[in-house]
Design a protein around this motif. Structure first.
Motif, short mmCIF file in Angstrom:
data_model
loop_
_atom_site.label_atom_id
_atom_site.label_comp_id
_atom_site.label_asym_id
_atom_site.label_seq_id
_atom_site.Cartn_x
_atom_site.Cartn_y
_atom_site.Cartn_z
N GLY A 160 0.83 -1.20 0.00
CA GLY A 160 0.00 0.00 0.00
C GLY A 160 0.87 1.25 0.00
O GLY A 160 2.08 1.18 -0.24
N PRO A 161 0.29 2.40 0.28
CA PRO A 161 1.06 3.64 0.31
C PRO A 161 2.23 3.53 1.28
O PRO A 161 2.06 3.15 2.43
CB PRO A 161 0.04 4.69 0.79
N PRO A 287 -1.93 -10.71 -1.18
CA PRO A 287 -1.72 -9.31 -0.80
C PRO A 287 -1.51 -9.19 0.71
O PRO A 287 -2.15 -9.89 1.49
CB PRO A 287 -3.03 -8.63 -1.22
N SER A 288 -0.60 -8.33 1.10
CA SER A 288 -0.40 -8.10 2.53
C SER A 288 -1.64 -7.45 3.12
O SER A 288 -2.41 -6.78 2.42
CB SER A 288 0.82 -7.21 2.76
N LEU A 289 -1.83 -7.64 4.42
CA LEU A 289 -2.94 -6.96 5.08
C LEU A 289 -2.78 -5.45 4.99
O LEU A 289 -3.76 -4.72 4.86
CB LEU A 289 -3.02 -7.40 6.54
N TYR A 315 12.07 -3.49 11.75
CA TYR A 315 11.35 -2.28 11.34
C TYR A 315 9.85 -2.52 11.46
O TYR A 315 9.37 -3.65 11.48
CB TYR A 315 11.69 -1.91 9.89
N ALA A 316 9.13 -1.43 11.54
CA ALA A 316 7.67 -1.45 11.47
C ALA A 316 7.24 -0.44 10.42
O ALA A 316 7.69 0.71 10.44
CB ALA A 316 7.04 -1.11 12.81
N ILE A 317 6.40 -0.88 9.48
CA ILE A 317 5.79 0.03 8.51
C ILE A 317 4.45 0.45 9.11
O ILE A 317 3.53 -0.35 9.26
CB ILE A 317 5.59 -0.66 7.14
N CYS A 318 4.35 1.70 9.46
CA CYS A 318 3.20 2.21 10.18
C CYS A 318 2.08 2.62 9.22
O CYS A 318 2.33 2.87 8.03
CB CYS A 318 3.60 3.43 11.02
N PRO A 319 0.85 2.72 9.70
CA PRO A 319 -0.21 3.31 8.88
C PRO A 319 0.18 4.73 8.49
O PRO A 319 0.85 5.43 9.26
CB PRO A 319 -1.43 3.30 9.82
N PRO A 320 -0.19 5.16 7.28
CA PRO A 320 0.15 6.52 6.86
C PRO A 320 -0.28 7.55 7.91
O PRO A 320 -1.38 7.50 8.43
CB PRO A 320 -0.62 6.69 5.55
#
Length: 464
Positions: A160-161, A287-289, A315-320
């Protein structure tokens, strides 16, 4: 309640093994059973209390996980020294050094495919760049180039973004998980939902965050949507922890319809999702969640299963829009990554060494996985290509804890299902075998042969 020292089965509601574990726990914490005290054997205590040996074995397993007991093959089960917080597990690690005669299949071990040389070369390059900035405190702002490199590292996985502003760096996946919980949770006793069999690190991070953990029933695809919705209605959780691509420990894969259903429930009840893909070295098959619900999902990964566990880089990819808040939590927790670590990882990413090492390591890991699958293919197991563990269901007559003890006597260390179950959850007859790519092929084949011989020989009496 009667204590176990009186040799009476405790009276109360609930499973017998939990009542027995509670009585033993009280004895230990009251001092009635001091550190070093040897407990009766499973068979002996079961006979005295008029219960099944399995009840005693499960009670012992619960207290061993809590750190109140420790077991030594050939010697027995003893009360552990209570010098630390016993709400968290302690580890009495067997000697797996060369010559010890034990094949360690508890956690995946990467092969040496050039990591030492690549890290050594990178460190020499870094030494020429040491300057005044190596004296001051590290900051989240200084990690911007490394966050951008992580985005490039993940570019093949649809998430996603994604921008460097959405990335929070951590000292390993477990540390990233803890920082995400610190960012998301609020209130005195927040609730976290886990699958009824789940990575123990979720539980330990929840305990450190003073959160309550609730298990949710599973099926062949992982967490069941109907059970999740019931748990949301009953407990008002703040976070759901999932590993949809390769569920740990069962190797289950969550289908796209199941992912869609899980996300719909999370949106309906406004629950955040932690998506753990630390075991995923390459893009998954679904697709990733996070790509499906970027506003809800925190995607956690690391280099531990793909490049080097010793680096402790995650690492953590956070919500935008939530990356800054997460990095603020990390800053207040420990400033930023140690500069030697961040500079080393940036070098490995930018030179392409990280990707080359990952590809070589995964080729060797896959070859070892193929050997394991071929050796155990006649038994009931679940596995996925590229995932560094196998979930092996045991033949009738075995319990996971008993099989694990007998496997250790045969020279192989495994993870029993008990380790992944919540204290009041169901414990299936199963064990997890991780890929040991750090040992010679002959050692791997010998360990697998020992497991092959053991599996059909379930004890007639469970008090083994």
């Amino acid at each position: 309640m009667n204590t176990i020292s009186e040799l009476l089965l405790p009276v109360g509601d609930g499973p017998k093994y939990l009542l027995l574990a509670q009585a033993l726990r009280q004895d230990i914490r009251s001092g009635a059973r001091p550190a070093g005290d040897r407990l009766p054997t499973v068979r002996d205590l079961a006979w005295r209390l008029k219960v099944t040996p399995g009840t005693v074995a499960r009670a012992y397993a619960v207290l061993t996980e809590e750190g109140l007991l420790h077991a030594t093959v050939g010697r027995g089960t003893f009360v552990a020294k209570q010098t630390q917080d016993t709400t968290l597990p302690t580890y009495d690690e067997p000697d797996t050094s060369p010559g010890a005669g034990l094949l360690d299949m508890r956690s995946p071990h990467l092969p040496e495919v050039g990591q030492s040389g690549a890290i050594s070369t990178a460190l020499r390059r870094m030494s020429d760049a040491v300057g005044r900035n190596w004296i001051d405190y590290t900051t989240q702002t200084g990690e911007a180039p490394l966050r951008a490199a992580v985005c490039d590292w993940l570019s093949a996985r649809p998430l996603g973004p994604l921008s460097p502003d959405d990335v929070m760096l951590a000292q390993g996946g477990q540390n990233a998980l803890r920082l995400v919980l610190d960012t998301c949770l609020s209130g005195d006793r927040p609730v976290i939902l886990l699958e009824e069999l789940a990575y123990p690190g979720f539980r330990y991070a929840a305990k450190l965050a003073r959160a309550e953990v609730v298990g949710v029933e599973m099926d062949a695809e992982g967490m069941r949507p109907d059970a999740l919705e019931a748990a949301c209605l009953r407990h008002a959780p703040q976070v759901i922890c999932l590993a949809p691509e390769a569920q740990n420990p069962t190797a289950a894969h969550m289908s796209l319809p199941r992912r869609t259903a899980i996300i719909a429930i999370a949106r309906r009840y406004d629950v955040q999702i932690i998506e753990d893909e630390c075991y995923l070295a390459y893009p998954g098959t679904s697709p990733s969640l996070r790509s499906m619900a970027p506003e809800l999902v925190w995607y956690v990964g690391s280099l531990s299963k793909s490049v080097s566990a010793a680096l402790r880089f995650g690492y953590a990819i956070c919500p935008p829009g939530k990356g800054e808040a997460a990095r603020m939590v990390a800053q207040h927790t420990g400033f930023a990554l140690p500069l030697p670590l961040s500079a080393l990882c940036l070098d490995l990413f930018e030179t392409g060494e990280a990707a080359r090492l990952r590809d070589r390591a995964q080729a060797e890991m896959s070859a070892r996985l193929d050997i394991m699958v071929a050796a155990l293919g006649d038994f009931d197991m679940r596995w996925q290509p590229g995932i560094a563990f196998v979930w092996l269901r045991l033949p009738a007559g075995w319990r996971a804890s008993n099989f694990t003890r007998m496997a250790e006597e045969a020279g192989v260390l495994l993870r029993p299902a008990d380790l992944y179950a919540l204290n009041q959850g169901r414990v299936p007859r199963a064990v997890r075998l991780a890929v040991p790519a750090h040992v010679p092929l002959g050692d791997l084949r010998a360990g697998l042969a020992a497991i092959q011989r053991l599996l059909p020989r379930a004890p007639a009496d469970m008090a083994v």
